[in-house]
Design an enzyme around this catalytic site. Structure first.
Site, PDB file in Angstrom:
ATOM      1  N   ASN A   1      36.404  42.433  50.241  1.00 43.55           N
ATOM      2  CA  ASN A   1      36.019  43.410  49.225  1.00 43.55           C
ATOM      3  C   ASN A   1      34.495  43.524  49.124  1.00 43.55           C
ATOM      4  O   ASN A   1      33.964  44.585  48.790  1.00 43.55           O
ATOM      5  CB  ASN A   1      36.605  43.015  47.868  1.00 43.55           C
ATOM      6  CG  ASN A   1      38.123  43.048  47.864  1.00 43.55           C
ATOM      7  OD1 ASN A   1      38.739  43.682  48.709  1.00 43.55           O
ATOM      8  ND2 ASN A   1      38.738  42.366  46.912  1.00 43.55           N
TER       9      ASN A   1
ATOM     10  N   GLN B   1      40.187  32.047  53.576  1.00 42.29           N
ATOM     11  CA  GLN B   1      38.929  32.176  54.267  1.00 42.29           C
ATOM     12  C   GLN B   1      38.617  30.828  54.907  1.00 42.29           C
ATOM     13  O   GLN B   1      39.505  29.974  54.956  1.00 42.29           O
ATOM     14  CB  GLN B   1      37.851  32.609  53.278  1.00 42.29           C
ATOM     15  CG  GLN B   1      38.190  33.980  52.641  1.00 42.29           C
ATOM     16  CD  GLN B   1      37.071  34.555  51.786  1.00 42.29           C
ATOM     17  OE1 GLN B   1      35.976  34.039  51.703  1.00 42.29           O
ATOM     18  NE2 GLN B   1      37.374  35.671  51.132  1.00 42.29           N
TER      19      GLN B   1
ATOM     20  N   GLU C   1      43.683  39.034  57.419  1.00 42.41           N
ATOM     21  CA  GLU C   1      43.654  38.177  56.223  1.00 42.41           C
ATOM     22  C   GLU C   1      45.068  37.648  56.018  1.00 42.41           C
ATOM     23  O   GLU C   1      45.996  38.441  55.827  1.00 42.41           O
ATOM     24  CB  GLU C   1      43.199  38.936  54.980  1.00 42.41           C
ATOM     25  CG  GLU C   1      41.713  39.225  54.955  1.00 42.41           C
ATOM     26  CD  GLU C   1      41.236  39.806  53.628  1.00 42.41           C
ATOM     27  OE1 GLU C   1      41.750  39.406  52.563  1.00 42.41           O
ATOM     28  OE2 GLU C   1      40.337  40.668  53.672  1.00 42.41           O
TER      29      GLU C   1
ATOM     30  N   GLU D   1      33.490  35.448  54.038  1.00 40.26           N
ATOM     31  CA  GLU D   1      33.065  36.555  53.178  1.00 40.26           C
ATOM     32  C   GLU D   1      31.929  36.060  52.284  1.00 40.26           C
ATOM     33  O   GLU D   1      31.905  34.884  51.904  1.00 40.26           O
ATOM     34  CB  GLU D   1      34.256  37.017  52.314  1.00 40.26           C
ATOM     35  CG  GLU D   1      33.859  38.101  51.319  1.00 40.26           C
ATOM     36  CD  GLU D   1      35.051  38.822  50.676  1.00 40.26           C
ATOM     37  OE1 GLU D   1      36.203  38.399  50.896  1.00 40.26           O
ATOM     38  OE2 GLU D   1      34.804  39.815  49.959  1.00 40.26           O
TER      39      GLU D   1
ATOM     40  N   TYR E   1      49.174  37.455  51.541  1.00 42.57           N
ATOM     41  CA  TYR E   1      48.949  36.177  50.865  1.00 42.57           C
ATOM     42  C   TYR E   1      50.266  35.741  50.232  1.00 42.57           C
ATOM     43  O   TYR E   1      51.002  36.572  49.687  1.00 42.57           O
ATOM     44  CB  TYR E   1      47.865  36.314  49.793  1.00 42.57           C
ATOM     45  CG  TYR E   1      46.488  36.569  50.376  1.00 42.57           C
ATOM     46  CD1 TYR E   1      45.748  35.521  50.914  1.00 42.57           C
ATOM     47  CD2 TYR E   1      45.932  37.854  50.386  1.00 42.57           C
ATOM     48  CE1 TYR E   1      44.483  35.741  51.448  1.00 42.57           C
ATOM     49  CE2 TYR E   1      44.659  38.073  50.919  1.00 42.57           C
ATOM     50  CZ  TYR E   1      43.938  37.013  51.450  1.00 42.57           C
ATOM     51  OH  TYR E   1      42.688  37.228  51.977  1.00 42.57           O
TER      52      TYR E   1
ATOM     53  N   ASN F   1      37.436  47.779  54.723  1.00 36.53           N
ATOM     54  CA  ASN F   1      38.328  46.715  54.268  1.00 36.53           C
ATOM     55  C   ASN F   1      39.239  47.223  53.164  1.00 36.53           C
ATOM     56  O   ASN F   1      38.751  47.811  52.185  1.00 36.53           O
ATOM     57  CB  ASN F   1      37.507  45.542  53.713  1.00 36.53           C
ATOM     58  CG  ASN F   1      38.387  44.464  53.106  1.00 36.53           C
ATOM     59  OD1 ASN F   1      39.085  43.747  53.819  1.00 36.53           O
ATOM     60  ND2 ASN F   1      38.387  44.358  51.776  1.00 36.53           N
ATOM     61  N   GLU F   2      40.540  47.031  53.313  1.00 34.33           N
ATOM     62  CA  GLU F   2      41.536  47.314  52.268  1.00 34.33           C
ATOM     63  C   GLU F   2      41.229  48.609  51.513  1.00 34.33           C
ATOM     64  O   GLU F   2      41.179  48.627  50.281  1.00 34.33           O
ATOM     65  CB  GLU F   2      41.623  46.136  51.280  1.00 34.33           C
ATOM     66  CG  GLU F   2      42.171  44.890  51.928  1.00 34.33           C
ATOM     67  CD  GLU F   2      42.510  43.755  50.957  1.00 34.33           C
ATOM     68  OE1 GLU F   2      42.139  43.831  49.764  1.00 34.33           O
ATOM     69  OE2 GLU F   2      43.157  42.781  51.414  1.00 34.33           O
TER      70      GLU F   2
HETATM   71  O1  AHR Z   1      40.106  36.965  50.742  1.00 31.48           O
HETATM   72  C1  AHR Z   1      39.890  37.367  49.424  1.00 31.48           C
HETATM   73  C2  AHR Z   1      40.020  38.874  49.232  1.00 31.48           C
HETATM   74  O2  AHR Z   1      41.351  39.240  49.447  1.00 31.48           O
HETATM   75  C3  AHR Z   1      39.244  39.755  50.177  1.00 31.48           C
HETATM   76  O3  AHR Z   1      37.942  39.985  49.777  1.00 31.48           O
HETATM   77  C4  AHR Z   1      40.027  41.033  50.130  1.00 31.48           C
HETATM   78  O4  AHR Z   1      39.908  41.776  51.325  1.00 31.48           O
HETATM   79  C5  AHR Z   1      41.442  40.604  49.818  1.00 31.48           C
HETATM   80  O5  AHR Z   1      41.983  41.329  48.794  1.00 31.48           O
END
Ligand code: AHR
Length: 505
Positions: free
Chosen positions: A72, A352, A292, A27, A244, A172-173
C-alpha cells in the site's frame, strides 16, 4: 493413528521448481526497513547501516526475489525522494500506514542491500497517485545504461552499472478501496496497459505484473481479473494474487486447511485468465505472481486500527504478529500449494520479510531471531529442487466449517534428476491423530535412503519464539523416517509439517 500413502513417479511432473517461488517482500511499513533490515548504530551494522545479523538470517531463509517498496505504501510513494544525499531527502507522510517516511533508505540503498543478501528485486511502481511518466522515470533510473538524465543521475549517485531489474509490478492492490488512488477495473486496466507498453518500448525483455485482486473474498474477485486482462493481456506476463490466512473464531480445523483455499484461488485466477485468452483467441498463457501471501492476524489489526495508535511516527510497530506452531504448519502447507501449482505460479512473495508479519523479528539495538514460520520456508527453499512431482494422497478426510471434508494429509514432492534426490513435503492436518505414512519409491531406480528429515510439531500448538526464548520452536529430525524394501515410512505427529530428502544409496 491413521494410514496415509501416495505414489511417486519421476514421469509425473508438474513443472520445474521456480526459484522465484521463494520470494519475500520488503515494504516501507512499520519496522520492516527501519530497525529491520537497516539500523545504523546497531552492533552488527555494516558500513551501509545494514544489520548483518538480519542479512545472515535472510540468506539462511533462502529468499530468491524481494518485492519492493510496497504494498500500500507504494501508491503514494515518490521514488525521487529516496535518492541523492540523505541530508537533502524530505520527510513525507505515508498515508497507507499513517506514519512518517524519512527516505533514509531509497533505491540505491535497497539495491545495495539486495546485492548483499543475494536476492533479485521485483520493483513495484506507483500507479495510485502517479502514472506512465513516473514509471518510465524510475525504470530509466534503475535500468538505463548511461547518457540520459536519470541514468547519469544514478551514476552520479554511485551506481555505475544499471541495476537490471527484470520484474515490475504495475501498482499494488488497485482493486482495494483502501488503496491511495483506488481505481475501477477499467480505469486501472487502461493505465496498466499504457504503462506496460511504455515500459516495453524502453526495454522489451521486462516481465510485467498486472494487479489481480487483493484477495478472493473481494466483491469484484474474478470480474476484476477478467476486465483488467481484457485490456492488458498482450502487454503483461503475470497477474498478481494476494492471500492472507488466520484462524477465525478459533476454527483451527479450517485454518489448518488454508492450502485448500490457496489451491482454489489459483485455479479460479488461472481459469479466468485462460477464458480471457480464449475470448482474445490468444495462445499466450499468463502466469501468476502470488506476490503477497502469509498468515496475518488481520482481524486483530483491524480492531486496533481505529484507535489511531500509529500516530505519524517513524517506523512504528505495526502488525508484528508473533507466529505459533500452528501458523508454521499452515505456512508449510501454503508452500506445498505453491509448489503444486508451479505450472502457473512461477513467482511468489511471502509478506513480509522482517518484523511486519515476518519470519524474522528484531529488536532495535537488540537481537534478531527466527519466528516459527521461518523454518518451513527455509527448508522448503533449500530442498525443493528439480521438477515438482504430482502427488495423489490416499488418506482419511476431516470436516471443516469453511471447506467441507478435506484430506488429513497434504503433500508434494520434488525430484532433482541431476543429484537423484527426491524430497517429500508433508503436512498432517489432523488435530489428534498421527499419520503412518508409506510411499513406494522404487520408480526412481537405484535404492534411495533418507539423507535428512525435519519435522515441526509441538504439544502446544500456540507455542511461539520470542526475544527471550528464540528457539522455543525449532525443527527436529523425523527420527523414524526410513526406506526399506523400496518404501519410505515415517510417522507424522498431529498438526505437523515434515520434509524428508531421499538420496541414491
Ligand atoms: O503486507 C501488508 C499489506 O497487505 C500490503 O501493504 C498490502 O499490499 C496488503 O494489503
Amino acid at each position: 493413528m491413521f494410514s496415509a500413502s501416495f505414489s511417486l513417479n519421476p514421469a509425473f511432473t508438474i513443472a520445474p521448481v521456480s526459484r522465484r517461488t521463494f520470494g519475500s517482500f520488503v515494504e516501507h511499513m512499520g519496522r520492516c526497513v527501519y530497525t529491520g533490515i537497516y539500523e545504523p548504530g546497531h552492533p552488527t551494522a555494516d558500513s551501509d547501516g545494514f544489520r548483518r545479523d538480519v542479512l545472515d538470517l535472510v540468506r539462511e531463509l533462502g529468499v530468491s526475489v524481494v518485492r519492493y517498496p510496497g504494498g500500500n505504501f507504494v501508491s503514494g510513494y515518490r521514488w525521487e525522494d529516496g535518492i541523492g544525499p540523505v541530508a537533502d531527502r524530505p520527510v513525507r507522510r505515508d498515508l497507507a500506514w499513517h506514519s512518517l517516511e524519512t527516505n533514509e533508505v531509497g533505491i540505491d540503498e535497497f539495491m545495495r542491500w539486495a546485492d548483499k543478501a543475494g536476492v533479485e528485486v521485483m520493483y513495484a511502481v506507483n500507479l495510485g497517485t502517479r502514472g506512465v511518466q513516473e514509471a518510465l522515470d524510475v525504470h530509466e533510473y534503475l535500468n538505463h545504461p548511461d547518457r540520459t538524465r536519470l541514468a547519469e543521475l544514478r551514476r552520479a549517485n554511485g551506481a555505475e552499472k544499471p541495476y537490471g531489474v527484470k520484474m515490475f509490478c504495475l501498482g499494488n492492490e488497485m482493486d482495494g478501496p483502501w488503496q491511495t488512488g483506488h481505481k475501477t477495473a477499467r480505469e486501472y486496466g487502461r493505465l496498466a496497459v499504457e504503462t506496460a507498453r511504455a515500459l516495453r518500448s524502453a526495454e522489451p525483455g521486462l516481465e510485467l505484473v498486472a494487479c489481480g485482486s487483493s484477495g478472493s473474498s473481494m466483491p469484484t474477485f474474478a470480474a476484476w481479473e477478467s476486465e483488467v486482462l481484457e485490456l492488458t493481456y498482450d502487454a503483461v506476463d503475470y497477474i498478481s494474487a494476494h492471500a492472507y490466512y488466520e484462524p477465525v473464531d478459533g476454527d483451527m480445523a479450517s485454518f489448518l486447511a488454508s492450502a485448500v483455499d490457496m489451491d482454489h484461488f489459483v485455479h479460479s485466477v488461472v481459469s479466468t485468465a485462460d477464458s480471457v485468452a480464449a475470448r482474445l483467441k490468444s495462445r499466450k498463457r499468463l502466469n501468476i505472481s502470488f506476490d503477497e501471501w502469509n498468515v496475518w492476524y488481520l482481524r486483530d489489526f483491524e480492531a486496533r486500527r481505529d484507535t489511531g495508535s500509529a500516530d505519524w511516527q517513524v517506523a512504528p510497530r505495526v502488525i508484528e504478529d508473533c507466529y505459533t506452531v500452528a501458523d508454521a504448519v499452515v505456512v508449510g502447507g501454503l508452500l506445498i500449494s505453491l509448489l503444486r501449482n508451479s505450472d502457473r505460479v512461477t513467482a511468489a512473495c511471502q509478506a513480509q520479510l522482517v518484523n511486519v508479519i515476518a519470519p524474522i523479528r528484531t529488536e532495535p539495538g537488540g537481537p534478531a531471531w527466527r519466528q516459527t514460520i521461518f523454518h518451513p520456508f527455509a527448508i522448503t527453499s533449500r530442498l525443493a529442487r528439480g521438477e515438482v512431482l504430482r502427488v495423489a494422497t490416499r488418506c482419511p478426510t476431516y470436516e471443516t466449517a469453511r471447506f467441507g471434508a478435506v484430506p488429513a494429509l497434504d503433500a508434494v514432492a520434488t525430484h532433482d534428476a541431476g543429484s537423484g534426490d527426491v524430497t517429500v513435503f508433508v503436512v498432517n492436518r489432523h488435530q489428534s491423530q498421527p499419520a503412518a505414512l508409506t510411499v513406494p519409491v522404487t520408480g526412481f531406480g537405484a535404492g534411495l535412503r533418507v539423507a535428512e528429515s525435519w519435522t515441526l510439531a509441538d504439544d502446544d500448538l500456540l507455542a511461539v519464539n520470542t526475544e527471550q526464548a528464540p528457539d522455543r520452536v525449532v525443527v527436529r529430525p523425523a527420527d523414524d523416517a526410513e526406506v526399506s524394501d523400496g518404501v519410505l515410512r515415517a510417522t507424522l505427529p498431529p498438526v505437523s509439517w515434515t520434509a524428508i530428502r531421499l538420496s541414491p544409496a
